[in-house]
Design an enzyme around this catalytic site. Structure first.
Site, PDB file in Angstrom:
ATOM      1  N   ASP A 179       0.838  -1.191   0.000  1.00 43.96           N
ATOM      2  CA  ASP A 179       0.000   0.000   0.000  1.00 43.96           C
ATOM      3  C   ASP A 179       0.875   1.245   0.000  1.00 43.96           C
ATOM      4  O   ASP A 179       1.573   1.540   0.970  1.00 43.96           O
ATOM      5  CB  ASP A 179      -0.909   0.008   1.226  1.00 43.96           C
ATOM      6  CG  ASP A 179      -1.867   1.175   1.203  1.00 43.96           C
ATOM      7  OD1 ASP A 179      -2.934   1.045   0.575  1.00 43.96           O
ATOM      8  OD2 ASP A 179      -1.542   2.231   1.804  1.00 43.96           O
TER       9      ASP A 179
ATOM     10  N   TYR B 151       3.479   9.750   0.319  1.00 41.81           N
ATOM     11  CA  TYR B 151       4.472   9.127   1.193  1.00 41.81           C
ATOM     12  C   TYR B 151       5.899   9.495   0.777  1.00 41.81           C
ATOM     13  O   TYR B 151       6.831   9.352   1.572  1.00 41.81           O
ATOM     14  CB  TYR B 151       4.314   7.606   1.199  1.00 41.81           C
ATOM     15  CG  TYR B 151       2.966   7.118   1.684  1.00 41.81           C
ATOM     16  CD1 TYR B 151       2.069   7.966   2.326  1.00 41.81           C
ATOM     17  CD2 TYR B 151       2.577   5.789   1.481  1.00 41.81           C
ATOM     18  CE1 TYR B 151       0.840   7.512   2.762  1.00 41.81           C
ATOM     19  CE2 TYR B 151       1.345   5.326   1.917  1.00 41.81           C
ATOM     20  CZ  TYR B 151       0.478   6.198   2.543  1.00 41.81           C
ATOM     21  OH  TYR B 151      -0.747   5.732   2.964  1.00 41.81           O
TER      22      TYR B 151
ATOM     23  N   LYS C 269      -2.393   6.136  -4.363  1.00 40.96           N
ATOM     24  CA  LYS C 269      -3.469   7.073  -4.046  1.00 40.96           C
ATOM     25  C   LYS C 269      -3.286   8.419  -4.728  1.00 40.96           C
ATOM     26  O   LYS C 269      -2.166   8.910  -4.876  1.00 40.96           O
ATOM     27  CB  LYS C 269      -3.546   7.276  -2.522  1.00 40.96           C
ATOM     28  CG  LYS C 269      -3.643   5.976  -1.736  1.00 40.96           C
ATOM     29  CD  LYS C 269      -3.653   6.213  -0.242  1.00 40.96           C
ATOM     30  CE  LYS C 269      -3.568   4.889   0.508  1.00 40.96           C
ATOM     31  NZ  LYS C 269      -2.201   4.334   0.475  1.00 40.96           N
TER      32      LYS C 269
ATOM     33  N   HIS D 170      -7.198   9.793  -1.951  1.00 35.50           N
ATOM     34  CA  HIS D 170      -6.558   9.726  -0.637  1.00 35.50           C
ATOM     35  C   HIS D 170      -7.396  10.391   0.454  1.00 35.50           C
ATOM     36  O   HIS D 170      -7.567   9.831   1.541  1.00 35.50           O
ATOM     37  CB  HIS D 170      -5.173  10.379  -0.709  1.00 35.50           C
ATOM     38  CG  HIS D 170      -4.226   9.892   0.339  1.00 35.50           C
ATOM     39  ND1 HIS D 170      -2.864   9.860   0.159  1.00 35.50           N
ATOM     40  CD2 HIS D 170      -4.426   9.412   1.577  1.00 35.50           C
ATOM     41  CE1 HIS D 170      -2.276   9.375   1.239  1.00 35.50           C
ATOM     42  NE2 HIS D 170      -3.212   9.107   2.117  1.00 35.50           N
TER      43      HIS D 170
ATOM     44  N   ASN E 277     -10.802   7.472   3.591  1.00 41.87           N
ATOM     45  CA  ASN E 277     -11.224   8.509   4.534  1.00 41.87           C
ATOM     46  C   ASN E 277     -12.598   9.093   4.197  1.00 41.87           C
ATOM     47  O   ASN E 277     -12.875  10.247   4.494  1.00 41.87           O
ATOM     48  CB  ASN E 277     -10.166   9.618   4.597  1.00 41.87           C
ATOM     49  CG  ASN E 277      -8.813   9.093   5.037  1.00 41.87           C
ATOM     50  OD1 ASN E 277      -8.669   8.550   6.118  1.00 41.87           O
ATOM     51  ND2 ASN E 277      -7.810   9.224   4.168  1.00 41.87           N
TER      52      ASN E 277
ATOM     53  N   SER F 245      -3.620   1.736   9.894  1.00 41.32           N
ATOM     54  CA  SER F 245      -3.291   1.832  11.323  1.00 41.32           C
ATOM     55  C   SER F 245      -4.012   0.747  12.129  1.00 41.32           C
ATOM     56  O   SER F 245      -4.620   1.041  13.166  1.00 41.32           O
ATOM     57  CB  SER F 245      -3.635   3.220  11.867  1.00 41.32           C
ATOM     58  OG  SER F 245      -2.925   4.225  11.183  1.00 41.32           O
TER      59      SER F 245
ATOM     60  N   GLY G 199      -3.363   0.630  15.822  1.00 41.23           N
ATOM     61  CA  GLY G 199      -3.710   1.782  16.644  1.00 41.23           C
ATOM     62  C   GLY G 199      -2.642   2.855  16.659  1.00 41.23           C
ATOM     63  O   GLY G 199      -2.259   3.399  15.623  1.00 41.23           O
TER      64      GLY G 199
ATOM     65  N   LYS H 193       2.419  -1.314   9.136  1.00 38.47           N
ATOM     66  CA  LYS H 193       3.707  -0.811   8.663  1.00 38.47           C
ATOM     67  C   LYS H 193       4.803  -1.233   9.640  1.00 38.47           C
ATOM     68  O   LYS H 193       4.621  -1.156  10.850  1.00 38.47           O
ATOM     69  CB  LYS H 193       3.659   0.712   8.561  1.00 38.47           C
ATOM     70  CG  LYS H 193       4.902   1.361   7.949  1.00 38.47           C
ATOM     71  CD  LYS H 193       5.986   1.681   8.954  1.00 38.47           C
ATOM     72  CE  LYS H 193       5.584   2.708   9.960  1.00 38.47           C
ATOM     73  NZ  LYS H 193       6.710   3.072  10.876  1.00 38.47           N
TER      74      LYS H 193
ATOM     75  N   ASN I  24      11.024  -3.421  10.625  1.00 36.36           N
ATOM     76  CA  ASN I  24      11.729  -4.451  11.379  1.00 36.36           C
ATOM     77  C   ASN I  24      11.464  -5.821  10.740  1.00 36.36           C
ATOM     78  O   ASN I  24      10.323  -6.279  10.716  1.00 36.36           O
ATOM     79  CB  ASN I  24      11.239  -4.443  12.835  1.00 36.36           C
ATOM     80  CG  ASN I  24      11.959  -5.440  13.713  1.00 36.36           C
ATOM     81  OD1 ASN I  24      12.222  -6.558  13.308  1.00 36.36           O
ATOM     82  ND2 ASN I  24      12.280  -5.039  14.932  1.00 36.36           N
ATOM     83  N   PRO I  25      12.486  -6.504  10.224  1.00 37.49           N
ATOM     84  CA  PRO I  25      12.266  -7.796   9.545  1.00 37.49           C
ATOM     85  C   PRO I  25      11.598  -8.840  10.436  1.00 37.49           C
ATOM     86  O   PRO I  25      10.770  -9.623   9.958  1.00 37.49           O
ATOM     87  CB  PRO I  25      13.675  -8.235   9.145  1.00 37.49           C
ATOM     88  CG  PRO I  25      14.447  -6.954   9.043  1.00 37.49           C
ATOM     89  CD  PRO I  25      13.890  -6.069  10.118  1.00 37.49           C
TER      90      PRO I  25
ATOM     91  N   ARG J  74       9.505  -8.239  12.968  1.00 35.14           N
ATOM     92  CA  ARG J  74       8.103  -7.843  13.108  1.00 35.14           C
ATOM     93  C   ARG J  74       7.340  -8.111  11.822  1.00 35.14           C
ATOM     94  O   ARG J  74       6.166  -8.492  11.839  1.00 35.14           O
ATOM     95  CB  ARG J  74       8.036  -6.356  13.470  1.00 35.14           C
ATOM     96  CG  ARG J  74       6.637  -5.837  13.776  1.00 35.14           C
ATOM     97  CD  ARG J  74       6.042  -6.475  15.012  1.00 35.14           C
ATOM     98  NE  ARG J  74       6.892  -6.299  16.167  1.00 35.14           N
ATOM     99  CZ  ARG J  74       7.030  -5.177  16.886  1.00 35.14           C
ATOM    100  NH1 ARG J  74       6.375  -4.089  16.534  1.00 35.14           N
ATOM    101  NH2 ARG J  74       7.804  -5.144  17.938  1.00 35.14           N
ATOM    102  N   LEU J  75       8.000  -7.931  10.698  1.00 36.75           N
ATOM    103  CA  LEU J  75       7.388  -8.207   9.399  1.00 36.75           C
ATOM    104  C   LEU J  75       6.937  -9.660   9.320  1.00 36.75           C
ATOM    105  O   LEU J  75       5.814  -9.964   8.894  1.00 36.75           O
ATOM    106  CB  LEU J  75       8.394  -7.907   8.290  1.00 36.75           C
ATOM    107  CG  LEU J  75       7.906  -7.966   6.845  1.00 36.75           C
ATOM    108  CD1 LEU J  75       7.015  -6.766   6.530  1.00 36.75           C
ATOM    109  CD2 LEU J  75       9.102  -7.985   5.888  1.00 36.75           C
TER     110      LEU J  75
END
Length: 327
Positions: free
Chosen positions: A45, A50, A79, A112, A171, A219, A222, A273, A276-277, A279-280
Site C-alpha cells: 500500500d 508518502y 493514491k 486519498h 477517509n 493503522s 492503533g 507498517k 523491522n524484519p 516484526r514483518l
C-alpha cells in the site's frame, strides 16, 4: 504460509494483509520490501504523498528481475493526492506514480482524502504536501472548488484506459459513500479508513459491506505510528492493553498478531507498517489461528471512537488550516 484474500465486487482478489509504506524511509524500504515478498506478502500500500514511491519502484523492479514473484501475483495500491483532484490532473498524477513505480498499471488507485486543494505543478514540488506555498510568510492549505463527482469521473477514466484495475476511496464517511454510490458509473471496490479496536467504526464497516465495498484498515495496530508525531500518547498503546495481552497469551501469539487477526476476522484487509524484519514476519503469521466469538467481542468493546489520523486536528496543528472531514 499464504495470505487469505477478499473477493472484490468486480472480481479481484485483495490479499487480506499487506505492507503499508507510510513513513518507511528510502534506505530501509528496499530490503524490507524484498523480505516481505520472500515471506509471502503480495499486497503493498503506497501513495504519492508518502514520498517513497521511487524507492518502492526500484525495490519492486529488482524483486521481479530476481524472480521472487511475478507482477500478476502482486497487489499494488497507490493514491491520488489532494492537489490533483481537478479532472485534468488525475491522469498525469497516476502516470507519475506509475513512472516512479516502474509499472504499466496499478491494481488499485484510491482518492486519498475527500479534500480538494489547489494544484501544485509537478516540476515545482513533488510530492506537493499539504501547504500550497511552504515558503509563504504564513503558509497554509489552499482549497480548490472541484466537486468529488468530477474527480470520481476522472478516476473511472483511468480504469477505461487500463491504468488501474480497480478504484476506490480513503477517509470517506457514510454520507460521502451514499453520494458516491448515486453517481458512480464504476462503483468503488475498496474503502480504506482508520480501523482498530479503539476506533471500530461499526456502522461504516457495515454500510460498506452491504454495498459490496471491501474495507481496508489502515493503522490496524492503533497508536504506534502516531506517538512520534505527537498525535497519540504513550499510554494509548493497544499492544500493552491487558485484554489484548491476555488473549494473545491464550493463543501463544503476540498482541500485534491478535490485533491483526481481529481486523482480518471481522472481514477487513489490514496494512500494518514496519521496518523491522522480525516484526514483518510476525505480522504475516496470523492465518494459523482464530479468535473465538467472545474474544472478538471483548476486543470490539475496547472501542472509544479514538481517531488518531484526523485532518480536523492535524491540519490546524501542522498546516495552519482548520480542515475537518469527520463530525
Amino acid at each position: 504460509m499464504s495470505a487469505e484474500t477478499f473477493t472484490l465486487a468486480s472480481g479481484g482478489q485483495l490479499p487480506a494483509i499487506g505492507l503499508g509504506l507510510w513513513k518507511l524511509e528510502d534506505e530501509k524500504l528496499g530490503p524490507i520490501v524484498r523480505r516481505a515478498i520472500e515471506l509471502g506478502y503480495r499486497h503493498f500500500d503506497s501513495a504519492c504523498d508518502y514520498g517513497n514511491e521511487p524507492a518502492f519502484g526500484a525495490a519492486l523492479e529488482q524483486s521481479l528481475a530476481d524472480g521472487l514473484c511475478k507482477r500478476e501475483d502482486l497487489w499494488i495500491t497507490s493514491k491520488l493526492w489532494n492537489t490533483y483532484h481537478a479532472p485534468e490532473h488525475v491522469r498525469p498524477a497516476i502516470e507519475r506514480t506509475l513512472s516512479d513505480l516502474k509499472l504499466d498499471s496499478l491494481d488499485l488507485y484510491l482518492i486519498h482524502f475527500p479534500i480538494a486543494q489547489q494544484f501544485v505543478p509537478f516540476d515545482k514540488r513533488y510530492p506537493p504536501g499539504w501547504f500550497f506555498d511552504p515558503e509563504a510568510d504564513e503558509p497554509a492549505m489552499e482549497f480548490d472548488a472541484t466537486p468529488l463527482h468530477e474527480t470520481w469521473a476522472a478516476m473511472e477514466s483511468l480504469v477505461d484506459a487500463g491504468l488501474t484495475r480497480h478504484i476506490g476511496v480513503c477517509n470517506y464517511n457514510t454520507a460521502l459513500l451514499h453520494d458516491l454510490m448515486n453517481y458512480a458509473r464504476i462503483r468503488p471496490d475498496v474503502l480504506q479508513v482508520e480501523l482498530h479496536p479503539l476506533l471500530t467504526q461499526e456502522r461504516l464497516v457495515r454500510f460498506a459491506r452491504e454495498r459490496d465495498i471491501t474495507v481496508t484498515a489502515f493503522s490496524p495496530l492503533g497508536s504506534p505510528s502516531y506517538v512520534p508525531l505527537g498525535m497519540a500518547g504513550e499510554g494509548e498503546s493497544l499492544l500493552d492493553h491487558s485484554t489484548v495481552k491476555e488473549i494473545a497469551a491464550r493463543h501463544s501469539k503476540s498482541p500485534a498478531q491478535v490485533l491483526l487477526r481481529w481486523g482480518v476476522q471481522r472481514g477487513t484487509a489490514v496494512i500494518p507498517k514496519t521496518s523491522n524484519p522480525e516484526r514483518l514476519e510476525e505480522d504475516f503469521a496470523i492465518f494459523d489461528f482464530e479468535l473465538t466469538a467472545d474474544q472478538m467481542q471483548r476486543i470490539a468493546e475496547l472501542n472509544q471512537n479514538r481517531r488518531f489520523n484526523d485532518p480536523g486536528t492535524f491540519c490546524e496543528d501542522a498546516f495552519n488550516t482548520f480542515c475537518p472531514i469527520y463530525d
